[in-house]
Design an enzyme around this catalytic site. Structure first.
Site, PDB file in Angstrom:
ATOM      1  N   GLU A  38       9.098  15.844  16.093  1.00  0.00           N
ATOM      2  CA  GLU A  38       9.545  15.646  14.720  1.00  0.00           C
ATOM      3  C   GLU A  38       8.818  16.617  13.791  1.00  0.00           C
ATOM      4  OE1 GLU A  38      10.565  11.887  11.893  1.00  0.00           O
ATOM      5  OE2 GLU A  38       8.532  11.930  12.712  1.00  0.00           O
ATOM      6  N   LYS A  81       0.859  -1.178   0.000  1.00  0.00           N
ATOM      7  CA  LYS A  81       0.000   0.000   0.000  1.00  0.00           C
ATOM      8  C   LYS A  81       0.902   1.237   0.000  1.00  0.00           C
ATOM      9  CE  LYS A  81      -2.629   3.461   1.420  1.00  0.00           C
ATOM     10  NZ  LYS A  81      -2.079   4.811   1.597  1.00  0.00           N
ATOM     11  N   THR A 129       0.655   6.753  13.848  1.00  0.00           N
ATOM     12  CA  THR A 129       0.056   5.763  12.950  1.00  0.00           C
ATOM     13  C   THR A 129       0.655   4.388  13.189  1.00  0.00           C
ATOM     14  OG1 THR A 129      -0.273   7.500  11.302  1.00  0.00           O
ATOM     15  CG2 THR A 129      -0.468   5.233  10.549  1.00  0.00           C
ATOM     16  N   GLY A 130       1.942   4.343  13.506  1.00  0.00           N
ATOM     17  CA  GLY A 130       2.583   3.066  13.808  1.00  0.00           C
ATOM     18  C   GLY A 130       1.944   2.362  14.997  1.00  0.00           C
ATOM     19  N   GLY A 171       6.475   5.252   8.882  1.00  0.00           N
ATOM     20  CA  GLY A 171       5.669   6.458   8.965  1.00  0.00           C
ATOM     21  C   GLY A 171       5.715   7.046  10.357  1.00  0.00           C
ATOM     22  N   GLU A 216       9.200   1.264  11.409  1.00  0.00           N
ATOM     23  CA  GLU A 216      10.234   2.305  11.337  1.00  0.00           C
ATOM     24  C   GLU A 216       9.498   3.631  11.428  1.00  0.00           C
ATOM     25  OE1 GLU A 216      12.267   5.216  10.196  1.00  0.00           O
ATOM     26  OE2 GLU A 216      12.513   4.292   8.233  1.00  0.00           O
ATOM     27  N   CYS A 258      13.104  10.370   7.950  1.00  0.00           N
ATOM     28  CA  CYS A 258      12.948   9.910   9.336  1.00  0.00           C
ATOM     29  C   CYS A 258      14.256  10.037  10.106  1.00  0.00           C
ATOM     30  CB  CYS A 258      12.473   8.460   9.361  1.00  0.00           C
ATOM     31  SG  CYS A 258      10.845   8.191   8.644  1.00  0.00           S
TER      32      CYS A 258
END
Length: 496
Positions: A400, A190, A247-248, A243, A265, A299
């Site tokens: 971040e 995806k 969301t992780g 991401g 990650e 990242c």
């Protein structure tokens, strides 16, 4: 069409002809079950350049079923060395279609053509590497004495989900799909809704290389309609997600309901430490690259400069001068070395951090504002930015930003530099510049990070395991350890 002509035509037209519009499922292009379409925007011009299928749960179900059939059928019967041959041929095809992939990446992501070409080369190298690993995924034997033969077998976990970010679409797809295929798994990919094109092209190249139907499927669409559905699917055995941390966490919760394993990650706020004894010219080159490459949308970007007070003023002056020499503009121009922010939404997020910094009275040494391509007056851009002497608890240090914004922390000695490096909840990367190898070793020992760079930021390659600790993630990608993420170990013990 020659590579030069392909680039010139893309520059003239603002698009690349022949880009895929549908999902790639079961070895063929397939329209969305619901018939919906979405637009992909060129960040350099802030305008749509292509359209693609808006997937939904039905498309996910079809793709997962296809992957499961392939994993239990054709792909299971292929010898490991033949899997390696498919991956090797894919690497060759990536190189043959390199310019098309690079242009598509620029139009989708906003990065520069030079950066995109580097990503294409890295993707080909990734498939080369895991082609060599496919027939070396060996088990172990266990010494139980002469009356027993005991050994282990590495078996593929099954259907794997790959949820890809928008900042490095091709690179991230390659680094997770290649080891999964080397291990004998099947995949449903995806890509991010902002950057679907290179994942779709890669799936077609894999098919051309001899990958059986259904082994690698790509379903495009939003995170809510496709990503969340894929992560929660009961036939998914392993999820690889790159991401945001938020969301992780959602992906991990979805995987837990089906007892699926995960590689995550996630975010980073990585320190780049420059000590007074460092080669300052080398350090300056690396600090600039660590935060301004891909407009800081990395990242593992070196988004915090931790610097000793005795060299702080001179170094910042030189850093600001370098930042001002960066050539901003549309990524398809080969004169440009600083590209766009990926979307209007993300540009607003980056801008909000700097609005807050100004309101709190922080010193912005350079940059700090949204802007446009100086040649066209279009696009989503943000100035290369340095926020000087920020407090350790300030949001520009702790959160971040994921843009071209460097937060500077000033320290008085090496021990304080280590404390500064460890002062955020993230632990992805840490870099240090010093001539003192004892300090370098102590830094590597005492700083919590998934990888430590000494005297070269972004050091390492596909051979080097990559991943984070704490809020930066779980598991490792790249290297041979990545293949193990896609394996389940079966032990066999026989009394003789």
């Amino acid at each position: 069409m020659s590579e030069d002509h392909l680039l010139r035509e893309a520059q003239r037209a603002g698009k690349l002809p022949g880009l895929p519009q549908n999902h790639f499922i079961d070895g063929a292009w397939r329209a969305s079950a619901g018939g919906g379409m979405m637009e992909s925007f060129d960040p350099g011009s802030a305008s749509p350049h292509a359209s693609f299928a808006a997937g939904d749960a039905d498309d996910v179900a079809i793709a997962v079923a296809s992957a499961r059939r392939a994993g239990e059928g054709a792909w299971k019967k292929i010898l490991p060395r033949e899997r390696g041959h498919v991956l090797s041929r894919t690497a060759d095809l990536i190189r043959q279609h390199g310019e098309r992939l690079a242009i598509a990446e620029v139009l989708d992501s906003g990065k520069t053509i030079s950066e995109a070409r580097g990503d294409v080369a890295g993707a080909a190298r990734c498939f080369d590497y895991y082609a060599g690993a496919a027939d070396k995924n060996e088990g172990k034997s266990f010494p139980l004495g002469e009356d027993y033969a005991s050994f282990s077998i590495n078996e593929p976990v099954g259907v794997t989900a790959h949820i890809i970010p928008w900042n490095y679409p091709l690179s991230t797809t390659a680094r997770s799909v290649a080891p999964a295929l080397a291990a004998g798994c099947t995949a449903v990919v995806k890509p991010a809704e902002q950057t679907p094109m290179t994942a779709l092209i890669l799936a077609e190249l894999l098919h051309q290389a001899g990958l059986p139907d259904g082994v690698c499927n790509v379903v495009t669409g939003t995170g809510a309609a496709v990503g969340a559905t894929l992560a929660a699917h009961p036939d998914i055995s392993h999820i690889t997600f790159t991401g945001s941390t938020a969301t992780g966490i959602n992906v991990m919760q979805a995987a837990a309901r089906n007892v699926a394993s995960v590689t995550l990650e996630l975010g980073g706020k990585s320190p780049n430490v420059v000590l007074a004894d460092a080669d300052l010219d080398l350090a300056l080159d690396n600090v600039v690259g660590a935060i301004f490459e891909n407009a800081g949308q990395i990242c593992s970007a070196g988004s915090r400069l931790v610097i000793e007070r005795s060299i702080h003023a001179e170094f910042i002056e030189r850093l600001v001068q370098r930042a001002k020499t960066l050539r901003m503009g549309h990524g398809l121009s080969e004169r440009v070395n600083f590209g766009a922010i990926n979307s209007a939404e993300h540009l607003a997020k980056v801008s909000s951090f700097l609005d807050g910094a100004r309101a709190r009275g922080l010193s912005i040494a350079t940059g700090g504002r949204a802007t446009v391509d100086p040649g066209t007056g279009k696009g989503w851009f943000f100035e290369p930015t340095v926020v000087d002497n920020a407090g350790w608890d300030d949001p520009v240090v702790q959160e971040e930003i994921f843009g071209p914004v460097l937060a500077v922390q000033v320290v008085d000695d090496f021990d304080e530099a280590i404390a500064a490096a460890n002062c955020t909840p993230y632990a992805l990367v840490a870099g240090i510049f010093t001539r003192d190898l004892s300090k370098a070793h102590r830094f590597a020992r005492d700083v919590d990070a998934g990888q430590v760079y000494v005297n070269e930021y972004f050091a390492g390659d596909i051979e080097t395991p990559f991943g984070g600790n704490r809020k930066s993630g779980i598991g490792r990608e790249k290297g041979l350890i990545a293949v193990q993420s896609y394996c389940k170990v079966k032990s066999v013990t026989i009394r003789v």
